[in-house]
Design a protein around this motif. Structure first.
Motif, PDB file in Angstrom:
ATOM      1  N   MET A  71       0.877  -1.175   0.000  1.00 30.98           N
ATOM      2  CA  MET A  71       0.000   0.000   0.000  1.00 30.98           C
ATOM      3  C   MET A  71       0.905   1.213   0.000  1.00 30.98           C
ATOM      4  N   GLU A  72       0.567   2.181  -0.845  1.00 28.67           N
ATOM      5  CA  GLU A  72       1.365   3.395  -0.931  1.00 28.67           C
ATOM      6  C   GLU A  72       0.440   4.591  -1.055  1.00 28.67           C
ATOM      7  N   MET A  73       0.903   5.711  -0.569  1.00 27.43           N
ATOM      8  CA  MET A  73       0.159   6.958  -0.738  1.00 27.43           C
ATOM      9  C   MET A  73       0.590   7.596  -2.051  1.00 27.43           C
ATOM     10  N   ASP A  74      -0.377   7.900  -2.902  1.00 29.59           N
ATOM     11  CA  ASP A  74      -0.129   8.602  -4.160  1.00 29.59           C
ATOM     12  C   ASP A  74      -0.929   9.894  -4.077  1.00 29.59           C
ATOM     13  N   LYS A  75      -0.256  10.986  -3.791  1.00 28.33           N
ATOM     14  CA  LYS A  75      -0.889  12.266  -3.452  1.00 28.33           C
ATOM     15  C   LYS A  75      -1.720  12.031  -2.197  1.00 28.33           C
ATOM     16  N   ASP A  76      -3.043  12.135  -2.263  1.00 20.67           N
ATOM     17  CA  ASP A  76      -3.864  11.893  -1.070  1.00 20.67           C
ATOM     18  C   ASP A  76      -4.640  10.585  -1.166  1.00 20.67           C
ATOM     19  N   VAL A  77      -4.239   9.710  -2.078  1.00 20.19           N
ATOM     20  CA  VAL A  77      -4.974   8.463  -2.290  1.00 20.19           C
ATOM     21  C   VAL A  77      -4.092   7.270  -1.918  1.00 20.19           C
ATOM     22  N   MET A  78      -4.631   6.397  -1.058  1.00 15.95           N
ATOM     23  CA  MET A  78      -3.903   5.188  -0.713  1.00 15.95           C
ATOM     24  C   MET A  78      -4.197   4.142  -1.781  1.00 15.95           C
ATOM     25  N   LYS A  79      -3.140   3.600  -2.378  1.00 14.99           N
ATOM     26  CA  LYS A  79      -3.299   2.602  -3.438  1.00 14.99           C
ATOM     27  C   LYS A  79      -2.690   1.279  -2.995  1.00 14.99           C
ATOM     28  N   MET A  80      -3.440   0.218  -3.237  1.00 18.40           N
ATOM     29  CA  MET A  80      -2.969  -1.118  -2.933  1.00 18.40           C
ATOM     30  C   MET A  80      -2.716  -1.821  -4.259  1.00 18.40           C
ATOM     31  N   ARG A  81      -1.577  -2.528  -4.336  1.00 19.10           N
ATOM     32  CA  ARG A  81      -1.301  -3.273  -5.556  1.00 19.10           C
ATOM     33  C   ARG A  81      -0.503  -4.526  -5.232  1.00 19.10           C
ATOM     34  N   GLN A  82      -0.641  -5.503  -6.107  1.00 19.92           N
ATOM     35  CA  GLN A  82       0.098  -6.753  -5.956  1.00 19.92           C
ATOM     36  C   GLN A  82       1.554  -6.533  -6.350  1.00 19.92           C
ATOM     37  N   ILE A  83       2.457  -7.187  -5.624  1.00 22.65           N
ATOM     38  CA  ILE A  83       3.864  -7.199  -6.005  1.00 22.65           C
ATOM     39  C   ILE A  83       4.268  -8.660  -6.221  1.00 22.65           C
ATOM     40  N   MET A  84       5.215  -8.886  -7.117  1.00 24.91           N
ATOM     41  CA  MET A  84       5.625 -10.251  -7.460  1.00 24.91           C
ATOM     42  C   MET A  84       6.541 -10.865  -6.409  1.00 24.91           C
ATOM     43  N   SER A  85       7.263 -10.015  -5.667  1.00 27.39           N
ATOM     44  CA  SER A  85       8.143 -10.530  -4.618  1.00 27.39           C
ATOM     45  C   SER A  85       8.467  -9.410  -3.629  1.00 27.39           C
ATOM     46  N   LEU A  86       8.915  -9.824  -2.469  1.00 28.81           N
ATOM     47  CA  LEU A  86       9.309  -8.875  -1.422  1.00 28.81           C
ATOM     48  C   LEU A  86      10.677  -9.301  -0.914  1.00 28.81           C
ATOM     49  N   ASP A  87      11.671  -8.415  -1.061  1.00 22.07           N
ATOM     50  CA  ASP A  87      13.021  -8.731  -0.601  1.00 22.07           C
ATOM     51  C   ASP A  87      13.062  -8.847   0.914  1.00 22.07           C
ATOM     52  N   LEU A  88      13.752  -9.901   1.388  1.00 28.39           N
ATOM     53  CA  LEU A  88      14.002 -10.101   2.812  1.00 28.39           C
ATOM     54  C   LEU A  88      15.521 -10.112   2.992  1.00 28.39           C
ATOM     55  N   PRO A  89      16.135  -8.941   3.212  1.00 30.48           N
ATOM     56  CA  PRO A  89      17.593  -8.869   3.353  1.00 30.48           C
ATOM     57  C   PRO A  89      18.065  -9.608   4.610  1.00 30.48           C
ATOM     58  N   ALA A  90      19.213 -10.242   4.512  1.00 28.93           N
ATOM     59  CA  ALA A  90      19.764 -11.018   5.630  1.00 28.93           C
ATOM     60  C   ALA A  90      19.857 -10.181   6.894  1.00 28.93           C
ATOM     61  N   GLY A  91      19.296 -10.722   7.985  1.00 26.98           N
ATOM     62  CA  GLY A  91      19.415 -10.094   9.295  1.00 26.98           C
ATOM     63  C   GLY A  91      18.563  -8.863   9.526  1.00 26.98           C
ATOM     64  N   LYS A  92      17.755  -8.458   8.530  1.00 27.96           N
ATOM     65  CA  LYS A  92      16.943  -7.239   8.677  1.00 27.96           C
ATOM     66  C   LYS A  92      15.465  -7.627   8.779  1.00 27.96           C
ATOM     67  N   ALA A  93      14.810  -7.202   9.842  1.00 26.14           N
ATOM     68  CA  ALA A  93      13.387  -7.506  10.021  1.00 26.14           C
ATOM     69  C   ALA A  93      12.574  -6.720   9.002  1.00 26.14           C
ATOM     70  N   VAL A  94      11.698  -7.424   8.283  1.00 32.64           N
ATOM     71  CA  VAL A  94      10.799  -6.786   7.322  1.00 32.64           C
ATOM     72  C   VAL A  94       9.392  -6.891   7.898  1.00 32.64           C
TER      73      VAL A  94
END
Length: 152
Positions: A71-94
Motif C-alpha cells: 500500500m502506498e500513498m499517491d498524493k492523497d490516495v492510498m493505493k494497494m497493488r500486488q507485487i511479485m516478490s518482497l526482498d528479505l535482506p539477511a538479518g533485517k526484520a521486514v
C-alpha cells in the motif's frame, strides 16, 4: 582409507546443501478479523531471514486467492497493488503491517473471527533460485482491540 573418506564427503555435502537454505523467523503473525459478508482480509507479521531471500508467494486454505501486496500513498490516495516478490535482506526484520506490505487473502471461505487460527504457507526464494516453504499459523485479531480490552 577410501571407505572412511567417502562417508565423510557425503556428510560434508549434506551439511553444505542444508546450509544453502535460509532460516526465516516469523514473529507475531496475525490476520485482521472480518465481518460476516467480507470476502477479503490482510495477514501481517515480521519476517527476518538469515540470508538474502525473496518472499515470492503465499497460499492459504482459508482463501481462494492469496497475493503479496503493498500500500502506498499517491498524493492523497492510498493505493494497494500486488507485487511479485518482497526482498528479505539477511538479518533485517521486514514488517508486514497495515498500510504497508501485507499478504492479501481474497475469496475467503469463511468469516475470520477473533482468535481463529488461519494457516498460511509462505514461499521464499534464494539467490540460487531454490525455494523453501514456511508454515505460519496467524491469529485472527480485531483492529479495534487494545491490550487494555484484552485483559478484561
Amino acid at each position: 582409507m577410501k571407505q572412511i573418506i567417502t562417508p565423510l564427503f557425503a556428510a560434508l555435502s549434506l551439511t553444505l546443501s542444508a546450509a544453502a537454505f535460509s532460516q526465516v523467523a516469523v514473529k507475531d503473525p496475525w490476520v485482521r478479523a472480518t465481518v460476516a459478508q467480507q470476502k477479503a482480509t490482510g495477514a501481517f507479521m515480521q519476517l527476518t531471514a538469515t540470508q538474502d531471500v525473496k518472499l515470492i508467494s503465499a497460499t492459504s486454505p482459508a482463501a481462494k486467492m492469496v497475493e503479496i501486496h503493498t500500500m502506498e500513498m499517491d498524493k492523497d490516495v492510498m493505493k494497494m497493488r500486488q507485487i511479485m516478490s518482497l526482498d528479505l535482506p539477511a538479518g533485517k526484520a521486514v514488517e508486514l503491517k497495515p498500510g504497508s506490505y501485507h499478504v492479501m487473502l481474497m475469496g475467503l471461505n469463511a468469516q475470520v473471527k477473533e482468535g481463529d487460527i488461519v494457516p498460511l504457507t509462505l514461499t521464499v526464494e534464494g539467490k540460487d533460485k531454490k525455494t523453501q516453504t514456511i508454515e505460519v499459523k496467524a491469529v485472527g485479531k480485531a483492529m479495534n482491540t487494545s491490550a487494555h480490552k484484552m485483559n478484561h
